[in-house]
Design a protein around this motif. Structure first.
Motif, PDB file in Angstrom:
ATOM      1  N   GLU A 112      22.330  -5.916  77.170  1.00 31.84           N
ATOM      2  CA  GLU A 112      21.154  -6.715  77.570  1.00 31.84           C
ATOM      3  C   GLU A 112      20.945  -6.660  79.079  1.00 31.84           C
ATOM      4  N   ALA A 113      22.037  -6.715  79.851  1.00 28.66           N
ATOM      5  CA  ALA A 113      21.923  -6.646  81.312  1.00 28.66           C
ATOM      6  C   ALA A 113      21.364  -5.286  81.737  1.00 28.66           C
ATOM      7  N   GLU A 114      21.852  -4.211  81.117  1.00 29.25           N
ATOM      8  CA  GLU A 114      21.336  -2.876  81.453  1.00 29.25           C
ATOM      9  C   GLU A 114      19.885  -2.742  81.017  1.00 29.25           C
ATOM     10  N   ALA A 115      19.537  -3.305  79.871  1.00 32.04           N
ATOM     11  CA  ALA A 115      18.143  -3.267  79.408  1.00 32.04           C
ATOM     12  C   ALA A 115      17.231  -3.980  80.400  1.00 32.04           C
ATOM     13  N   ALA A 116      17.661  -5.109  80.930  1.00 36.33           N
ATOM     14  CA  ALA A 116      16.844  -5.844  81.908  1.00 36.33           C
ATOM     15  C   ALA A 116      16.595  -4.984  83.146  1.00 36.33           C
ATOM     16  N   ARG A 117      17.616  -4.259  83.604  1.00 33.68           N
ATOM     17  CA  ARG A 117      17.446  -3.362  84.763  1.00 33.68           C
ATOM     18  C   ARG A 117      16.434  -2.273  84.454  1.00 33.68           C
ATOM     19  N   LEU A 118      16.515  -1.715  83.253  1.00 36.17           N
ATOM     20  CA  LEU A 118      15.616  -0.616  82.889  1.00 36.17           C
ATOM     21  C   LEU A 118      14.202  -1.098  82.609  1.00 36.17           C
ATOM     22  N   VAL A 119      14.052  -2.312  82.101  1.00 36.26           N
ATOM     23  CA  VAL A 119      12.716  -2.887  81.915  1.00 36.26           C
ATOM     24  C   VAL A 119      12.043  -3.035  83.283  1.00 36.26           C
ATOM     25  N   ALA A 120      12.801  -3.447  84.279  1.00 39.96           N
ATOM     26  CA  ALA A 120      12.243  -3.556  85.638  1.00 39.96           C
ATOM     27  C   ALA A 120      11.809  -2.191  86.167  1.00 39.96           C
ATOM     28  N   ALA A 121      12.417  -1.117  85.649  1.00 43.66           N
ATOM     29  CA  ALA A 121      12.071   0.243  86.075  1.00 43.66           C
ATOM     30  C   ALA A 121      10.958   0.857  85.226  1.00 43.66           C
ATOM     31  N   GLY A 122      10.499   0.145  84.187  1.00 38.28           N
ATOM     32  CA  GLY A 122       9.391   0.654  83.385  1.00 38.28           C
ATOM     33  C   GLY A 122       9.650   0.808  81.901  1.00 38.28           C
ATOM     34  N   ALA A 123      10.855   0.504  81.433  1.00 38.84           N
ATOM     35  CA  ALA A 123      11.175   0.613  79.997  1.00 38.84           C
ATOM     36  C   ALA A 123      10.631  -0.593  79.236  1.00 38.84           C
ATOM     37  N   ARG A 124      10.610  -0.470  77.909  1.00 43.90           N
ATOM     38  CA  ARG A 124      10.304  -1.588  77.006  1.00 43.90           C
ATOM     39  C   ARG A 124      11.416  -1.675  75.980  1.00 43.90           C
ATOM     40  N   VAL A 125      11.824  -2.896  75.638  1.00 42.66           N
ATOM     41  CA  VAL A 125      12.802  -3.081  74.572  1.00 42.66           C
ATOM     42  C   VAL A 125      12.043  -3.094  73.253  1.00 42.66           C
ATOM     43  N   LEU A 126      12.467  -2.240  72.316  1.00 35.95           N
ATOM     44  CA  LEU A 126      11.810  -2.139  71.016  1.00 35.95           C
ATOM     45  C   LEU A 126      12.568  -2.875  69.915  1.00 35.95           C
ATOM     46  N   ALA A 127      13.908  -2.867  69.975  1.00 36.32           N
ATOM     47  CA  ALA A 127      14.699  -3.506  68.920  1.00 36.32           C
ATOM     48  C   ALA A 127      16.088  -3.842  69.437  1.00 36.32           C
ATOM     49  N   ARG A 128      16.622  -4.916  68.868  1.00 37.14           N
ATOM     50  CA  ARG A 128      18.006  -5.319  69.147  1.00 37.14           C
ATOM     51  C   ARG A 128      18.756  -5.253  67.833  1.00 37.14           C
ATOM     52  N   CYS A 129      19.757  -4.394  67.775  1.00 34.83           N
ATOM     53  CA  CYS A 129      20.557  -4.231  66.562  1.00 34.83           C
ATOM     54  C   CYS A 129      21.919  -4.852  66.830  1.00 34.83           C
ATOM     55  N   ALA A 130      22.071  -6.095  66.374  1.00 31.43           N
ATOM     56  CA  ALA A 130      23.290  -6.856  66.646  1.00 31.43           C
ATOM     57  C   ALA A 130      24.476  -6.271  65.879  1.00 31.43           C
ATOM     58  N   PRO A 131      25.680  -6.514  66.394  1.00 32.14           N
ATOM     59  CA  PRO A 131      26.867  -6.053  65.687  1.00 32.14           C
ATOM     60  C   PRO A 131      26.937  -6.694  64.298  1.00 32.14           C
TER      61      PRO A 131
END
Length: 153
Positions: A112-131
C-alpha cells in the motif's frame, strides 16, 4: 546449425511498451523500477543532439524512449509511440517485487505504501487482492499513466 541456440545460453531481452507518450512513460517506469532514462551514446551530450546527428527529423524526436537498470542487471524497457490507444486488458504484464520477504498485514502495508508513491507519480490502483489462507501473499493491481496493468507483489 543456423538459428539453434544452446539451451544453456541465456538471451538478453528488452520489454517494449506501445504508448502515446514515450517520455512520460519512461519517466514513470524509471520511478517504478529504480531505473534511469537511458542516456545518449557517446560522444553525444543529449538525445536531441544524437538524433539530429543521425538525421532524425525534429518532429520524430519524441517517438521513443527507454529506461535501463543502472546496475546493468535488469532488462531494458523501451517505449515506442503508436497512433492507436490501448483498448483491452494486457495479455502480459510486469509483476514488480515491492515487498520481498514480507507476509500478511506487514506485506500489504508495504504494498500500500509503494502504491501510494506510484499513484503520486501517475498510477491508478485497480484492485487489492488480500492474502487468503493458505497463502499469505496478497498483491495490488495498478495501471500506469496509459492504462497498462501491472502488479505490486
Amino acid at each position: 546449425m543456423l538459428g539453434v541456440v544452446d539451451e544453456t545460453t541465456s538471451r538478453r531481452f528488452q520489454v517494449t511498451f506501445d504508448c502515446a507518450d514515450p517520455a512520460r512513460m519512461a519517466g514513470f517506469w524509471a520511478q517504478v523500477l529504480g531505473y534511469v532514462v537511458q542516456p545518449p551514446p557517446a560522444p553525444f551530450a543529449s538525445w536531441p543532439e544524437a538524433l539530429a546527428a543521425w538525421g532524425v527529423p525534429a518532429e520524430r524526436h519524441g517517438d521513443a524512449s527507454a529506461v535501463v537498470d543502472p546496475e546493468g542487471v535488469g532488462p531494458r524497457i523501451y517505449f515506442q509511440r503508436v497512433p492507436e490507444p490501448k483498448v483491452a486488458k494486457n495479455r502480459v504484464h510486469l509483476d514488480v517485487r515491492a515487498a520481498p520477504g514480507l507476509a500478511g498485514a506487514e506485506r500489504m502495508a508495504a504494498l500500500e505504501a509503494e502504491a501510494a508513491r506510484l499513484v503520486a507519480a501517475g498510477a491508478r490502483v485497480l484492485a487489492r487482492c488480500a492474502p487468503a489462507p493458505p497463502l499469505e501473499s496478497g498483491h495490488l493491481v495498478l495501471a500506469d499513466p496509459e492504462g497498462n496493468e501491472f502488479c505490486l507483489d
